[in-house]
Design a protein around this motif. Structure first.
Motif, PDB file in Angstrom:
ATOM      1  N   GLU A  73      30.289  82.542  86.316  1.00 43.22           N
ATOM      2  CA  GLU A  73      31.475  82.234  87.131  1.00 43.22           C
ATOM      3  C   GLU A  73      32.116  80.957  86.587  1.00 43.22           C
ATOM      4  O   GLU A  73      31.427  80.080  86.061  1.00 43.22           O
ATOM      5  CB  GLU A  73      31.071  82.027  88.602  1.00 43.22           C
ATOM      6  CG  GLU A  73      32.209  81.721  89.564  1.00 43.22           C
ATOM      7  CD  GLU A  73      33.295  82.800  89.618  1.00 43.22           C
ATOM      8  OE1 GLU A  73      34.159  82.798  88.710  1.00 43.22           O
ATOM      9  OE2 GLU A  73      33.272  83.611  90.562  1.00 43.22           O
ATOM     10  N   VAL A  77      36.057  77.225  90.583  1.00 41.98           N
ATOM     11  CA  VAL A  77      36.987  78.285  90.980  1.00 41.98           C
ATOM     12  C   VAL A  77      36.405  79.028  92.188  1.00 41.98           C
ATOM     13  O   VAL A  77      35.258  79.468  92.161  1.00 41.98           O
ATOM     14  CB  VAL A  77      37.236  79.243  89.777  1.00 41.98           C
ATOM     15  CG1 VAL A  77      38.060  80.442  90.192  1.00 41.98           C
ATOM     16  CG2 VAL A  77      37.925  78.482  88.642  1.00 41.98           C
ATOM     17  N   GLU A  79      35.995  81.936  95.300  1.00 39.08           N
ATOM     18  CA  GLU A  79      35.907  83.398  95.219  1.00 39.08           C
ATOM     19  C   GLU A  79      37.224  84.099  95.539  1.00 39.08           C
ATOM     20  O   GLU A  79      37.444  85.235  95.118  1.00 39.08           O
ATOM     21  CB  GLU A  79      34.784  83.915  96.132  1.00 39.08           C
ATOM     22  CG  GLU A  79      34.981  83.557  97.582  1.00 39.08           C
ATOM     23  CD  GLU A  79      33.659  83.487  98.336  1.00 39.08           C
ATOM     24  OE1 GLU A  79      32.832  84.369  98.143  1.00 39.08           O
ATOM     25  OE2 GLU A  79      33.487  82.537  99.124  1.00 39.08           O
ATOM     26  N   SER A  84      38.777  84.373  89.605  1.00 40.47           N
ATOM     27  CA  SER A  84      37.325  84.170  89.679  1.00 40.47           C
ATOM     28  C   SER A  84      36.626  85.480  89.360  1.00 40.47           C
ATOM     29  O   SER A  84      37.178  86.574  89.536  1.00 40.47           O
ATOM     30  CB  SER A  84      36.917  83.687  91.072  1.00 40.47           C
ATOM     31  OG  SER A  84      37.003  84.752  91.997  1.00 40.47           O
TER      32      SER A  84
END
Ligand code: F6R
Length: 248
Positions: A73, A77, A79, A84
């Protein structure tokens, strides 16, 4: 065909490649009572996820017992950010199949306490050996975001993305290099290898060089994907362009 401990499958027809990759997933979810699969993001696995959704709609696939993990990930950032990898997974797969949301494991890129988040994810990975790991490969030979030079013994860690990766990924950010996050949280190579089976999919001429090095070169930290040769159940799925430099 097996070269340097890697099973190699070359497909003239990309549709066939993705069908066979989807069959790998189907086999695991049919065979295992509690299947555990780790997914990749990016352009490469999208057609695979489209097929899995189709199989779910046609009632060929049942994902209700599946536990999922993801490789990586972007750091910082959230979700709900459309760039993302969490967003990508929900949008391209999870929202369209019957996976139990409780069994979806993703890295929280914007966790307040990143150290704790890394520990949490690491613990889950140790407890849940994967039946299948799906991988793509970066044009610089990275797997997940283990960039050239990364210590293969590392577990989940923060990594500074290589300029080449930032350039490659700008296509997902309006071709604006400035918009691409510069750091990510990634599974380590040791975590990737902690899976019963690993499939790596590579398509297009952009991948021919790292594929050649991974298969024919030496196992070394400068070509992170070459460490897959230390695992005894890896299959590399290639289209003609990605396999071109192998001269088979
Ligand atoms: C994605 C990931 C990356 C990609 C690689 C190739 O979760 O871990 O290693 O697999 O960057 O990306 P694409 O498929 O977009 O060429």
């Amino acid at each position: 065909m097996k070269i340097n401990n890697l099973e190699i499958k070359i497909f003239k027809d990309k549709a066939e490649l993705y069908k066979e990759a989807a069959n790998e997933v189907l086999e695991v979810i049919k065979k295992e009572k509690k299947p555990i699969i780790s997914f990749a993001t990016g352009g490469t696995p999208k057609p695979l996820y489209e097929l899995l959704i189709k199989y779910y709609q046609q009632k060929i696939a049942d994902f209700s017992n599946l536990t999922s993990f993801n490789l990586d990930e972007y750091l910082g950032v959230s979700e709900d950010n459309i760039n993302s990898y969490s967003y990508y997974m929900y949008n391209n797969l999870f929202n369209h199949i019957n996976i139990n949301p409780k069994n979806i494991n993703l890295i929280k890129g914007d966790a307040k306490n990143i150290k704790r988040e890394i520990k949490r994810y690491q613990k889950l990975l140790k407890k849940n050996k994967r039946h299948l790991q799906i991988l793509g490969i970066g044009s610089d030979g990275h797997i997940a975001f283990n960039e050239p030079g990364t210590d293969p013994n590392l577990g989940v860690h923060i990594i500074k993305l290589d300029q080449q990766t930032i350039n490659d990924n700008a296509r997902f950010f309006d071709n604006d290099i400035e918009k691409v996050p510069k750091e990510a949280i990634t599974m380590g190579i040791s975590d990737i290898l902690y899976s019963d089976r690993i499939i790596l999919i590579a398509t297009g001429k952009n991948k021919a060089a790292p594929i050649l090095q991974m298969i024919r070169g030496s196992v070394n930290n400068l070509l992170p994907a070459s460490h897959l040769r230390n695992h005894d159940n890896v299959c590399i799925y290639l289209d003609s362009e990605a396999s071109n430099s192998l001269k088979l």
